[in-house]
Design an enzyme around this catalytic site. Structure first.
Site, PDB file in Angstrom:
ATOM      1  N   GLY A  59       0.828  -1.207   0.000  1.00 47.48           N
ATOM      2  CA  GLY A  59       0.000   0.000   0.000  1.00 47.48           C
ATOM      3  C   GLY A  59       0.861   1.253   0.000  1.00 47.48           C
ATOM      4  O   GLY A  59       0.554   2.228   0.671  1.00 47.48           O
ATOM      5  N   GLY A  71      11.733   7.114  -7.149  1.00 49.73           N
ATOM      6  CA  GLY A  71      12.851   6.274  -7.559  1.00 49.73           C
ATOM      7  C   GLY A  71      12.756   4.894  -6.948  1.00 49.73           C
ATOM      8  O   GLY A  71      13.772   4.236  -6.693  1.00 49.73           O
ATOM      9  N   ASN A 107       1.560  -1.947   5.298  1.00 47.74           N
ATOM     10  CA  ASN A 107       0.780  -0.714   5.390  1.00 47.74           C
ATOM     11  C   ASN A 107      -0.583  -0.836   4.715  1.00 47.74           C
ATOM     12  O   ASN A 107      -1.500  -0.077   5.026  1.00 47.74           O
ATOM     13  CB  ASN A 107       1.579   0.432   4.746  1.00 47.74           C
ATOM     14  CG  ASN A 107       0.751   1.690   4.592  1.00 47.74           C
ATOM     15  OD1 ASN A 107       0.514   2.417   5.556  1.00 47.74           O
ATOM     16  ND2 ASN A 107       0.315   1.968   3.362  1.00 47.74           N
ATOM     17  N   SER A 139      -3.981   0.956  14.317  1.00 52.04           N
ATOM     18  CA  SER A 139      -4.842   2.132  14.408  1.00 52.04           C
ATOM     19  C   SER A 139      -5.249   2.362  15.851  1.00 52.04           C
ATOM     20  O   SER A 139      -5.369   1.408  16.641  1.00 52.04           O
ATOM     21  CB  SER A 139      -6.100   1.944  13.554  1.00 52.04           C
ATOM     22  OG  SER A 139      -7.039   2.981  13.783  1.00 52.04           O
ATOM     23  N   TYR A 183     -13.711  -2.571  11.628  1.00 56.86           N
ATOM     24  CA  TYR A 183     -12.386  -2.004  11.379  1.00 56.86           C
ATOM     25  C   TYR A 183     -11.552  -2.037  12.654  1.00 56.86           C
ATOM     26  O   TYR A 183     -10.411  -2.524  12.660  1.00 56.86           O
ATOM     27  CB  TYR A 183     -12.500  -0.571  10.862  1.00 56.86           C
ATOM     28  CG  TYR A 183     -11.161   0.128  10.751  1.00 56.86           C
ATOM     29  CD1 TYR A 183     -10.245  -0.255   9.774  1.00 56.86           C
ATOM     30  CD2 TYR A 183     -10.807   1.154  11.622  1.00 56.86           C
ATOM     31  CE1 TYR A 183      -9.003   0.359   9.675  1.00 56.86           C
ATOM     32  CE2 TYR A 183      -9.578   1.781  11.525  1.00 56.86           C
ATOM     33  CZ  TYR A 183      -8.676   1.387  10.550  1.00 56.86           C
ATOM     34  OH  TYR A 183      -7.446   1.994  10.456  1.00 56.86           O
ATOM     35  N   ALA A 232     -11.997  -3.884  15.266  1.00 53.78           N
ATOM     36  CA  ALA A 232     -11.764  -5.271  15.645  1.00 53.78           C
ATOM     37  C   ALA A 232     -10.635  -5.880  14.828  1.00 53.78           C
ATOM     38  O   ALA A 232      -9.817  -6.655  15.345  1.00 53.78           O
ATOM     39  CB  ALA A 232     -13.042  -6.079  15.464  1.00 53.78           C
ATOM     40  N   LYS A 280      -8.068  -4.311  13.530  1.00 58.29           N
ATOM     41  CA  LYS A 280      -6.795  -3.751  13.983  1.00 58.29           C
ATOM     42  C   LYS A 280      -6.404  -4.292  15.355  1.00 58.29           C
ATOM     43  O   LYS A 280      -5.215  -4.482  15.648  1.00 58.29           O
ATOM     44  CB  LYS A 280      -6.872  -2.226  14.009  1.00 58.29           C
ATOM     45  CG  LYS A 280      -6.967  -1.576  12.633  1.00 58.29           C
ATOM     46  CD  LYS A 280      -5.757  -1.884  11.762  1.00 58.29           C
ATOM     47  CE  LYS A 280      -5.750  -1.035  10.488  1.00 58.29           C
ATOM     48  NZ  LYS A 280      -4.592  -1.351   9.612  1.00 58.29           N
TER      49      LYS A 280
END
Length: 236
Positions: free
Chosen positions: A9, A47, A78, A130, A140, A142, A144
């Site tokens: 990501g 780069g 990520n 998070s 979400y 849960a 994390k």
């Protein structure tokens, strides 16, 4: 010595800032993501090398392995996000589908990628958590929280090889696509006022913490969750 860094990501937001921080050291960086056009632009800007890969798809991760060298010094998991944004509502079947989507994006993406790359790892794995993993935010939060607990297992497994595994858990961080345009001015002010520092988090704050965890200064730091939120959530 030049290191090999993989950032999933890595095309936008925290992932991009992290890739940029390692590139500043002269490290070789591979970034992955699902959007080929965005990935290609970021790779060219930094780069770095971009490889299209959905970290929730085992087949795509297998193909990623063929694009990577035999030695990977640092893996940054990520990829993820709150898939509840825009998710359809419905009965129990839809609720199940929505929960599984967040678990795929935020937990299984890290589990699959780390497992696949484990034989090649030498130094550090960092997972993006998070503040929601400690405060709760439906599926979400849960996912994390589950990531933080699985990180302990990863640290135990990798530790004898001298490899550390930690979670960096941001609070509200500006300059990301996380809220997908749904952040109101009132909500933003509320999140700002919740901090002790009275400023918004920046992607560089998170990237610098990740960079530290991959440094010799953090060699005895593993199995931990590091909260980077300006004091919006305090730990003891």
């Amino acid at each position: 010595m030049t290191r090999m860094i993989v950032v999933t990501g890595g095309a936008t937001g925290i992932g991009r800032a992290t890739a940029e921080r390692f590139r500043a050291d002269g490290d070789e960086v591979v970034i992955t993501g699902r959007r080929e056009d965005v990935l290609a632009k970021t790779a060219a800007d930094l780069g770095a090398r971009g490889v299209v890969c959905d970290a929730t798809d085992p087949a795509q991760i297998e193909r990623l392995l063929a694009e990577l060298p035999d030695r990977i010094d640092v893996l940054v998991n990520n990829a993820g996000g709150n898939t509840d944004f825009g998710a359809p509502e419905g009965g129990l079947e839809q609720l199940k589908a929505n929960w599984l989507q967040n678990l795929d994006a935020n937990l299984l993406s890290a589990v699959l990628t780390t497992t696949a790359l484990s034989p090649r790892l030498t130094t550090t794995v960092v997972h993006l958590g998070s503040i929601a993993g400690a405060r709760g935010a439906g599926s979400y939060g849960a996912s994390k929280a589950a990531l933080a607990m699985w990180n302990v297992d990863a640290a135990i497994e990798l530790g004898p090889r001298g490899i550390t595994s930690n979670v960096v858990a941001p609070g509200f961080t500006a300059e990301t696509e996380f809220f997908q345009g749904r952040m109101t001015a009132e909500r933003r002010q509320t999140l700002l006022e919740a901090t002790m520092t009275k400023r918004e988090g920046q992607v560089g704050d998170i990237a610098t913490t990740i960079h530290f965890l991959a440094s010799p200064a953090a060699r005895h730091l593993t199995g931990q969750v590091l909260h980077v939120n300006g004091g919006a959530l305090s730990t003891r």
